[in-house]
Design a protein around this motif. Structure first.
Motif, short mmCIF file in Angstrom:
data_model
loop_
_atom_site.label_atom_id
_atom_site.label_comp_id
_atom_site.label_asym_id
_atom_site.label_seq_id
_atom_site.Cartn_x
_atom_site.Cartn_y
_atom_site.Cartn_z
N GLU A 41 -27.50 5.98 -27.99
CA GLU A 41 -27.72 6.47 -26.63
C GLU A 41 -27.40 5.40 -25.59
O GLU A 41 -26.85 5.69 -24.52
CB GLU A 41 -29.18 6.94 -26.48
N GLU A 42 -27.73 4.16 -25.92
CA GLU A 42 -27.41 3.04 -25.03
C GLU A 42 -25.90 2.93 -24.82
O GLU A 42 -25.43 2.69 -23.70
CB GLU A 42 -27.96 1.74 -25.64
N ARG A 44 -23.74 5.38 -25.17
CA ARG A 44 -23.31 6.56 -24.41
C ARG A 44 -23.47 6.32 -22.91
O ARG A 44 -22.61 6.71 -22.11
CB ARG A 44 -24.14 7.79 -24.81
N LYS A 45 -24.57 5.69 -22.54
CA LYS A 45 -24.81 5.41 -21.13
C LYS A 45 -23.87 4.33 -20.61
O LYS A 45 -23.39 4.40 -19.47
CB LYS A 45 -26.27 4.99 -20.92
N LYS A 46 -23.64 3.32 -21.45
CA LYS A 46 -22.74 2.24 -21.04
C LYS A 46 -21.32 2.76 -20.84
O LYS A 46 -20.64 2.41 -19.86
CB LYS A 46 -22.76 1.12 -22.09
N TYR A 47 -20.87 3.58 -21.78
CA TYR A 47 -19.51 4.13 -21.72
C TYR A 47 -19.57 5.63 -21.37
O TYR A 47 -19.01 6.47 -22.06
CB TYR A 47 -18.79 3.91 -23.06
N TRP A 48 -20.26 5.91 -20.29
CA TRP A 48 -20.49 7.31 -19.89
C TRP A 48 -19.21 8.07 -19.57
O TRP A 48 -19.14 9.29 -19.68
CB TRP A 48 -21.41 7.35 -18.67
N ASP A 49 -18.15 7.32 -19.17
CA ASP A 49 -16.90 7.96 -18.78
C ASP A 49 -15.89 8.04 -19.93
O ASP A 49 -14.75 8.44 -19.72
CB ASP A 49 -16.28 7.20 -17.61
N ASN A 53 -17.90 9.01 -28.00
CA ASN A 53 -18.69 7.89 -28.54
C ASN A 53 -19.14 8.29 -29.94
O ASN A 53 -20.19 8.91 -30.12
CB ASN A 53 -19.90 7.59 -27.65
N ASP A 71 -18.81 13.28 -32.61
CA ASP A 71 -18.93 13.40 -31.14
C ASP A 71 -17.74 14.12 -30.51
O ASP A 71 -17.15 13.64 -29.53
CB ASP A 71 -19.11 12.03 -30.51
N THR A 99 -16.19 3.79 -29.29
CA THR A 99 -15.94 4.48 -28.04
C THR A 99 -14.45 4.68 -27.86
O THR A 99 -13.68 3.71 -28.00
CB THR A 99 -16.50 3.65 -26.86
#
Length: 222
Positions: A41-42, A44-49, A53, A71, A99
């Protein structure tokens, strides 16, 4: 079970580019499924764009917990190849997230499998993997006449001294690989003509990475 096994000791990040798609692999040591999911989840948030992931993790020395996720990539083209890399390398207690930023060119299923596998391998190359080995702490109390002989035996067997105390007597604490413990005790007993007091202490796991001796906090049962 007291055999040696490999763990991910310190995470890292590696990257590859395939047909303009970026694949960024990030690894982290994990001890539980909750830790692995939190790390995913961390990322996913870091590489939200990012386009995807994808993830895989293995937990336990017997790989009791194994999970992977594509994913959104075609089935079995991302998470499973990454999981296969972890299992193939024999690495435990590890999570890897790859990612992907899509570069505009489709790779096909075979190309995706190769890319995610290669990315996972790059992530591991940037990490520290340690082989955990079972050992026994052995404490030896001797007079000064026995010091040289004990040090010689330890040196010949490449056994690490954890501590030494010099007072009226000398007390050594050695970390002895489990398979060598019986031989070491026998040689010290013979070499000092039975005048040394030998005490077998706790059994632990240790590892060596970049010439650093690592003692792991958990003990093991023999």
């Amino acid at each position: 079970m007291t055999g040696e096994y490999k763990i991910l000791y310190q995470g890292g990040t590696g990257e590859i580019v395939e047909k303009k798609s970026r694949f960024i692999a990030t690894t982290k040591p994990v001890k539980s499924e909750e830790e692995a999911l939190a790390f995913i989840e961390e990322m996913r948030k870091k590489y939200w764009d990012a386009t995807h992931n994808c993830s895989a993790f293995v937990i336990g020395r017997d790989n009791k917990i194994q999970r992977c996720s594509d994913d959104g990539e075609p089935g079995q083209t991302a998470g499973k190849p990454m999981l296969d890399v972890l299992l193939g390398e024999g690495i435990h207690d590890a999570c890897v997230v790859v990612t992907r930023y899509f570069g505009g060119t489709l790779l096909g299923t075979g190309g995706l499998v190769r890319a995610y596998s290669k990315a996972a391998q790059e992530g591991l190359l940037a990490s520290r993997v340690v082989t955990k080995k079972p050992a026994k702490e052995i404490q030896i109390t001797t007079d000064y006449n026995g010091v040289g002989k004990i040090q010689y035996i330890a040196g010949q067997m490449d056994i690490k001294a954890l501590d030494s105390q010099y007072t009226e007597q000398v007390v050594f604490s050695f970390l002895v690989p489990l398979e060598m413990a019986e031989s070491f005790i026998s040689k010290v007993t013979e070499g000092t003509n039975g005048r040394s007091q030998i005490e077998e202490k706790s059994c632990v796991y240790y590892g060596i990475s970049e010439k650093e001796l690592i003692l792991f906090p958990e003990s093991l049962e023999i």
